[in-house]
Write an enzyme that holds these catalytic residues in place. Structure first.
Site, PDB file in Angstrom:
ATOM      1  N   ASN A  22      46.432  31.290  47.903  1.00 34.53           N
ATOM      2  CA  ASN A  22      46.332  32.744  47.765  1.00 34.53           C
ATOM      3  C   ASN A  22      45.209  33.037  46.776  1.00 34.53           C
ATOM      4  OD1 ASN A  22      46.656  35.465  47.317  1.00 34.53           O
ATOM      5  ND2 ASN A  22      48.624  35.267  46.237  1.00 34.53           N
ATOM      6  N   TRP A  23      44.072  33.465  47.311  1.00 40.76           N
ATOM      7  CA  TRP A  23      42.895  33.684  46.447  1.00 40.76           C
ATOM      8  C   TRP A  23      42.985  35.008  45.685  1.00 40.76           C
ATOM      9  CZ3 TRP A  23      38.240  31.991  50.109  1.00 40.76           C
ATOM     10  CH2 TRP A  23      38.405  30.628  50.424  1.00 40.76           C
ATOM     11  N   LYS A  24      43.971  35.801  46.019  1.00 42.24           N
ATOM     12  CA  LYS A  24      44.177  37.105  45.362  1.00 42.24           C
ATOM     13  C   LYS A  24      42.874  37.929  45.376  1.00 42.24           C
ATOM     14  CE  LYS A  24      47.758  35.053  42.541  1.00 42.24           C
ATOM     15  NZ  LYS A  24      48.649  35.219  41.417  1.00 42.24           N
ATOM     16  N   HIS A  53      54.522  39.673  48.217  1.00 42.06           N
ATOM     17  CA  HIS A  53      54.161  38.969  46.980  1.00 42.06           C
ATOM     18  C   HIS A  53      54.650  39.799  45.791  1.00 42.06           C
ATOM     19  CE1 HIS A  53      51.798  37.170  43.770  1.00 42.06           C
ATOM     20  NE2 HIS A  53      51.639  36.121  44.566  1.00 42.06           N
ATOM     21  N   GLU A 112      53.359  40.523  43.068  1.00 41.33           N
ATOM     22  CA  GLU A 112      52.364  41.469  42.527  1.00 41.33           C
ATOM     23  C   GLU A 112      52.366  42.751  43.353  1.00 41.33           C
ATOM     24  OE1 GLU A 112      49.028  38.790  42.514  1.00 41.33           O
ATOM     25  OE2 GLU A 112      50.013  37.608  40.956  1.00 41.33           O
ATOM     26  N   GLU A 124      58.951  32.210  44.777  1.00 42.78           N
ATOM     27  CA  GLU A 124      58.018  32.333  43.663  1.00 42.78           C
ATOM     28  C   GLU A 124      58.695  33.051  42.493  1.00 42.78           C
ATOM     29  OE1 GLU A 124      53.696  31.952  45.082  1.00 42.78           O
ATOM     30  OE2 GLU A 124      54.208  34.071  45.045  1.00 42.78           O
ATOM     31  N   GLY A 151      51.124  32.338  37.550  1.00 42.67           N
ATOM     32  CA  GLY A 151      49.958  32.527  36.702  1.00 42.67           C
ATOM     33  C   GLY A 151      50.213  32.289  35.225  1.00 42.67           C
ATOM     34  N   SER A 198      52.382  28.460  39.396  1.00 41.75           N
ATOM     35  CA  SER A 198      51.728  27.474  38.526  1.00 41.75           C
ATOM     36  C   SER A 198      51.762  26.052  39.100  1.00 41.75           C
ATOM     37  CB  SER A 198      52.339  27.507  37.116  1.00 41.75           C
ATOM     38  OG  SER A 198      52.117  28.782  36.518  1.00 41.75           O
ATOM     39  N   GLY A 202      48.234  29.847  43.783  1.00 44.88           N
ATOM     40  CA  GLY A 202      47.316  30.892  43.357  1.00 44.88           C
ATOM     41  C   GLY A 202      46.094  30.298  42.681  1.00 44.88           C
ATOM     42  N   GLY A 203      46.093  30.287  41.359  1.00 42.90           N
ATOM     43  CA  GLY A 203      44.925  29.868  40.579  1.00 42.90           C
ATOM     44  C   GLY A 203      44.323  28.541  41.012  1.00 42.90           C
TER      45      GLY A 203
HETATM   46  C1  PEP Z   1      50.803  33.210  43.484  1.00 40.33           C
HETATM   47  O1  PEP Z   1      50.246  34.203  43.057  1.00 40.33           O
HETATM   48  O2  PEP Z   1      51.314  33.226  44.614  1.00 40.33           O
HETATM   49  C2  PEP Z   1      50.847  32.029  42.648  1.00 40.33           C
HETATM   50  C3  PEP Z   1      51.717  31.120  42.936  1.00 40.33           C
HETATM   51  O3  PEP Z   1      49.955  31.980  41.585  1.00 40.33           O
HETATM   52  P1  PEP Z   1      49.720  30.733  40.581  1.00 40.33           P
HETATM   53  O4  PEP Z   1      49.694  29.486  41.425  1.00 40.33           O
HETATM   54  O5  PEP Z   1      48.421  31.017  39.929  1.00 40.33           O
HETATM   55  O6  PEP Z   1      50.867  30.728  39.636  1.00 40.33           O
END
Ligand code: PEP
Length: 258
Positions: free
Chosen positions: A12-14, A98, A100, A170, A176, A216, A237-238
């Protein structure tokens, strides 16, 4: 360990990458992942980059996902994109619900359910996110929260099609933060989600449906998470913004399947 469920690792590049940067990252991911046997690999760039990234991924083993869609097929919804639009740009998967979007854009369980319905109708794969906040976690409400989200999100899905949905567990407090859920705890909650699916659709669907962990995930912790019996891959994500790291996470999912 061995399981019949094919792991799915999605990046997920957000709201990161310009079109030019997305194209470069997609090419690097394609090269880092190589022939991903036994693992479904997906990257989810921002909507404006879906079409150009599709051109980079075409013919390879990395699929394309959208980060969001509207549930309506068209009309006066300024700023939104429909399922058929992202499909026409090459997307085969769509992230839904998600945290967010739930927290910052008011996405409700009802909207999640309508989006899942629209995505299935278009024969795409919904990646439906659920997870508890830190306050809910600390109050011991994790199981109740994720069970309610799963029931509501899958509320308009029939038994025959439920296995096509991917659920991403999640925990909001792990996203994050660099503080992933402990693997055993994440596995337990994914087991709770599987039980909720079994309650709604029966044991066959529960056994078939794929449940990712997200929050994470890194190259260092992926293998331990994937060793858990209820965890069928990750929503990343990151770490998905670095192709080599994402490649290591995919390789960890591949190793789990051997
Ligand atoms: C996400 O936003 O779906 C996510 C899992 O982010 P991260 O891996 O950065 O925690």
């Amino acid at each position: 360990m061995t399981t019949t469920r094919r792991p799915i690792v999605a990046g997920n590049w957000k709201m990161n990458t310009t079109v030019a940067e997305a194209v470069v990252l997609a090419a690097a991911v394609r090269d880092a992942v190589g022939a991903a046997s036994g693992v479904e690999v997906v990257v989810c760039p921002p909507a404006v980059s879906l079409f150009p990234v599709q051109a980079v991924l075409e013919g390879g083993d990395v699929a394309l996902g959208a980060q969001n869609v509207h549930f309506e097929s068209g009309g006066a919804h300024t700023g939104e994109v429909s399922v058929s639009m992202v499909a026409s740009a090459g997307a085969t998967h769509v992230i839904v619900g998600h945290s967010e979007r739930r927290a910052r854009f008011g996405e409700t369980d009802e909207w999640v359910s309508r989006k899942v319905r629209a995505i299935l109708d278009a024969r795409l794969v919904p990646v439906m996110c659920v997870g508890e906040t830190l306050a809910e976690h600390d109050a011991g409400r994790t199981d109740a929260v994720v069970t309610a989200q799963v029931r509501a999100g899958l509320g308009a899905v029939s038994k025959d099609e439920a296995h096509r949905v991917v659920v991403a567990y999640e925990p909001v407090w792990a996203i994050g933060t660099g503080r992933p859920a402990p693997p055993e705890g994440a596995n337990e909650t994914c087991g709770t989600i599987r039980s909720a699916v079994a309650h709604a659709f029966g044991p066959g669907v529960a056994d078939a449906i794929r449940i990712q962990y997200g929050g994470s995930v890194t190259a260092a912790n992926a293998a331990t998470l994937f060793a858990q019996p209820h965890i069928d891959g990750a929503l990343v994500g990151g770490a998905s913004l670095v192709a080599s790291t994402f490649g290591v996470i995919v390789a960890a999912a591949e190793a789990r399947n051997r």
